[in-house]
Design an enzyme around this catalytic site. Sequence first.
Site, PDB file in Angstrom:
ATOM      1  N   ASP A 128      -2.637  24.131 -17.126  1.00  0.00           N
ATOM      2  CA  ASP A 128      -2.157  24.943 -16.010  1.00  0.00           C
ATOM      3  C   ASP A 128      -1.833  24.115 -14.790  1.00  0.00           C
ATOM      4  O   ASP A 128      -1.105  24.549 -13.895  1.00  0.00           O
ATOM      5  CB  ASP A 128      -3.193  26.009 -15.657  1.00  0.00           C
ATOM      6  CG  ASP A 128      -3.228  27.056 -16.744  1.00  0.00           C
ATOM      7  OD1 ASP A 128      -3.789  26.753 -17.818  1.00  0.00           O
ATOM      8  OD2 ASP A 128      -2.646  28.130 -16.539  1.00  0.00           O
ATOM      9  N   ASN A 169      -7.214  23.318 -17.556  1.00  0.00           N
ATOM     10  CA  ASN A 169      -6.768  24.250 -18.599  1.00  0.00           C
ATOM     11  C   ASN A 169      -7.868  25.284 -18.828  1.00  0.00           C
ATOM     12  O   ASN A 169      -8.933  25.249 -18.202  1.00  0.00           O
ATOM     13  CB  ASN A 169      -6.444  23.490 -19.894  1.00  0.00           C
ATOM     14  CG  ASN A 169      -5.715  24.364 -20.904  1.00  0.00           C
ATOM     15  OD1 ASN A 169      -4.767  25.060 -20.548  1.00  0.00           O
ATOM     16  ND2 ASN A 169      -6.139  24.353 -22.145  1.00  0.00           N
ATOM     17  N   LYS A 170      -7.597  26.198 -19.713  1.00  0.00           N
ATOM     18  CA  LYS A 170      -8.513  27.312 -19.997  1.00  0.00           C
ATOM     19  C   LYS A 170      -9.948  26.821 -20.177  1.00  0.00           C
ATOM     20  O   LYS A 170     -10.195  25.790 -20.804  1.00  0.00           O
ATOM     21  CB  LYS A 170      -8.005  28.031 -21.263  1.00  0.00           C
ATOM     22  CG  LYS A 170      -8.792  29.226 -21.717  1.00  0.00           C
ATOM     23  CD  LYS A 170      -8.966  30.285 -20.655  1.00  0.00           C
ATOM     24  CE  LYS A 170      -7.661  30.769 -20.085  1.00  0.00           C
ATOM     25  NZ  LYS A 170      -7.849  31.593 -18.857  1.00  0.00           N
ATOM     26  N   ARG A 210      -1.990  34.868  -9.191  1.00  0.00           N
ATOM     27  CA  ARG A 210      -2.998  34.089  -9.934  1.00  0.00           C
ATOM     28  C   ARG A 210      -3.064  32.696  -9.322  1.00  0.00           C
ATOM     29  O   ARG A 210      -2.023  32.102  -9.035  1.00  0.00           O
ATOM     30  CB  ARG A 210      -2.666  34.014 -11.437  1.00  0.00           C
ATOM     31  CG  ARG A 210      -2.940  35.320 -12.168  1.00  0.00           C
ATOM     32  CD  ARG A 210      -2.915  35.147 -13.663  1.00  0.00           C
ATOM     33  NE  ARG A 210      -4.066  34.416 -14.170  1.00  0.00           N
ATOM     34  CZ  ARG A 210      -4.158  33.987 -15.430  1.00  0.00           C
ATOM     35  NH1 ARG A 210      -3.185  34.212 -16.273  1.00  0.00           N
ATOM     36  NH2 ARG A 210      -5.234  33.328 -15.840  1.00  0.00           N
ATOM     37  N   ARG A 218       1.186  35.788 -19.269  1.00  0.00           N
ATOM     38  CA  ARG A 218       0.212  34.769 -18.856  1.00  0.00           C
ATOM     39  C   ARG A 218       0.687  33.455 -19.465  1.00  0.00           C
ATOM     40  O   ARG A 218       1.695  33.402 -20.142  1.00  0.00           O
ATOM     41  CB  ARG A 218      -1.233  35.148 -19.226  1.00  0.00           C
ATOM     42  CG  ARG A 218      -1.465  36.096 -20.341  1.00  0.00           C
ATOM     43  CD  ARG A 218      -1.159  35.519 -21.683  1.00  0.00           C
ATOM     44  NE  ARG A 218      -1.795  34.235 -21.858  1.00  0.00           N
ATOM     45  CZ  ARG A 218      -1.370  33.295 -22.660  1.00  0.00           C
ATOM     46  NH1 ARG A 218      -0.267  33.481 -23.392  1.00  0.00           N
ATOM     47  NH2 ARG A 218      -1.987  32.133 -22.778  1.00  0.00           N
ATOM     48  N   GLY A 219      -0.071  32.394 -19.193  1.00  0.00           N
ATOM     49  CA  GLY A 219       0.401  31.068 -19.592  1.00  0.00           C
ATOM     50  C   GLY A 219       1.213  30.496 -18.436  1.00  0.00           C
ATOM     51  O   GLY A 219       2.081  31.177 -17.880  1.00  0.00           O
ATOM     52  N   ALA A 220       0.908  29.242 -18.066  1.00  0.00           N
ATOM     53  CA  ALA A 220       1.463  28.679 -16.834  1.00  0.00           C
ATOM     54  C   ALA A 220       2.994  28.766 -16.741  1.00  0.00           C
ATOM     55  O   ALA A 220       3.531  29.267 -15.742  1.00  0.00           O
ATOM     56  CB  ALA A 220       0.978  27.237 -16.682  1.00  0.00           C
ATOM     57  N   GLN A 240      -7.464  34.639 -26.096  1.00  0.00           N
ATOM     58  CA  GLN A 240      -6.031  34.323 -26.263  1.00  0.00           C
ATOM     59  C   GLN A 240      -5.760  33.572 -27.566  1.00  0.00           C
ATOM     60  O   GLN A 240      -4.675  33.672 -28.123  1.00  0.00           O
ATOM     61  CB  GLN A 240      -5.528  33.466 -25.088  1.00  0.00           C
ATOM     62  CG  GLN A 240      -5.436  34.205 -23.766  1.00  0.00           C
ATOM     63  CD  GLN A 240      -6.674  33.982 -22.922  1.00  0.00           C
ATOM     64  OE1 GLN A 240      -7.784  33.871 -23.454  1.00  0.00           O
ATOM     65  NE2 GLN A 240      -6.525  33.928 -21.618  1.00  0.00           N
TER      66      GLN A 240
HETATM   67  O1  MRU Z   1      -5.358  32.592 -18.484  1.00  0.00           O
HETATM   68  P1  MRU Z   1      -4.133  32.235 -19.267  1.00  0.00           P
HETATM   69  O2  MRU Z   1      -4.018  32.961 -20.565  1.00  0.00           O
HETATM   70  O3  MRU Z   1      -2.872  32.327 -18.430  1.00  0.00           O
HETATM   71  O4  MRU Z   1      -4.371  30.713 -19.596  1.00  0.00           O
HETATM   72  C1  MRU Z   1      -3.408  30.006 -20.317  1.00  0.00           C
HETATM   73  C2  MRU Z   1      -3.793  28.636 -20.603  1.00  0.00           C
HETATM   74  O5  MRU Z   1      -4.829  28.140 -20.242  1.00  0.00           O
HETATM   75  C3  MRU Z   1      -2.783  27.818 -21.309  1.00  0.00           C
HETATM   76  O6  MRU Z   1      -3.388  26.881 -22.142  1.00  0.00           O
HETATM   77  C4  MRU Z   1      -1.943  27.117 -20.250  1.00  0.00           C
HETATM   78  O7  MRU Z   1      -1.449  28.026 -19.319  1.00  0.00           O
HETATM   79  C5  MRU Z   1      -0.834  26.382 -20.831  1.00  0.00           C
HETATM   80  S1  MRU Z   1       0.413  27.469 -21.335  1.00  0.00           S
HETATM   81  C6  MRU Z   1       1.689  26.663 -22.003  1.00  0.00           C
END
Ligand code: MRU
Length: 356
Positions: A240, A250-251, A88, A51-53, A199
Amino acid sequence: MKINGTPYRTIWPTPDAVEIIDQTRLPHVFATLRLNTMRDAERAIRDMQVRGAPLIGVTAAYGVALAMREHASDTVLADACNVLLAARPTAVNLRWGVEKMRALLAPLPESERAAAAWIEAARIADEDVAINAAIGQHGSEIIRAIHQKKGITVNILTHCNAGWLATVDWGTALAPIYTAFDAGIPLHVWVDETRPRNQGASLTAWELGQHGVPHTVVVDNAGGHLMQHDMVDMAIVGCDRVTARGDVCNKIGTYLKALAAHDNGVPFYVALPTPTVDWTLQDGVKEIPIEERTPEEVTHIAGLCDDGQVRTVQVTPQGSRAANYGFDVTPARLVTGLITERGVVKAEAGAMRALK
Ligand code: MRU
């Protein structure tokens, strides 16, 4: 970055597959997982084993490469791209990675696609590492400046996980922190737990701990209180998707931190690789589709029990409904600056054009 002294990336190719760190098992179990097929890559993204963009984008690129090894026809290429794109919805890096692969492979003869795909996926992964190292350099200058002004430990708040686990290596929001820490600047990180999937509590805390960075986990609602009491010098988060005018997706919970930072005069920075900018969008609140995930992530929580087993328990009453919005949008006016591999720019259309 290192795990128990051994250097790791979050994803790496083997002669006949791709391996990842299974992030659903951290922090209690460190396990790697083999992705043999495009469907394995799709599942890893969908189930958040990766996960993470930025990491989602690289995994999707390897997913296309895995599909090309099985059969490199136009139909398989198109199907693989469609399946991976749907895994996603929020992170624009997924589309960026897939479209880069498609653009390279589509004009090639079938016989050349498998080898070219493998090389391109590895190149995208290496590029991510170089970009994040540059983000680290630029962002660490901001931390250094705060330290020089203040003279004591710099307190930084972060949300979710935008560390090396969210990328191939280094991270985005955490890259400046690692770079500054390695340069000897005294710092401490407030880690938002980041419900519902935690996370922050499970991934950010784990990777900061592995690197020896002082940190404290706080509940998501603590940030405002910390800021009111001068306990936060700056916030750095990842993202993201960022629109052409600088709205930041973002999250979930990021927006509330930005509001609290604004109210308390705390600089609020967003770190991103430029592929995270979606140049087709302007108004993030209206235009960015927000991922809604299963309510079970809200109603249930997993943790380590005294007998050493990881178990899931229910935290809500039987029958209560739950909603699970994965992301929110922070308007550009609340963002102090965007830390990119090309330097720090204002979250504003004119300044951002330099990143194109
Ligand atoms: O749902 P996730 O865990 O994929 O969400 C991740 C985030 O929101 C991060 O802050 C974002 O992707 C930046 S990652 C470098």
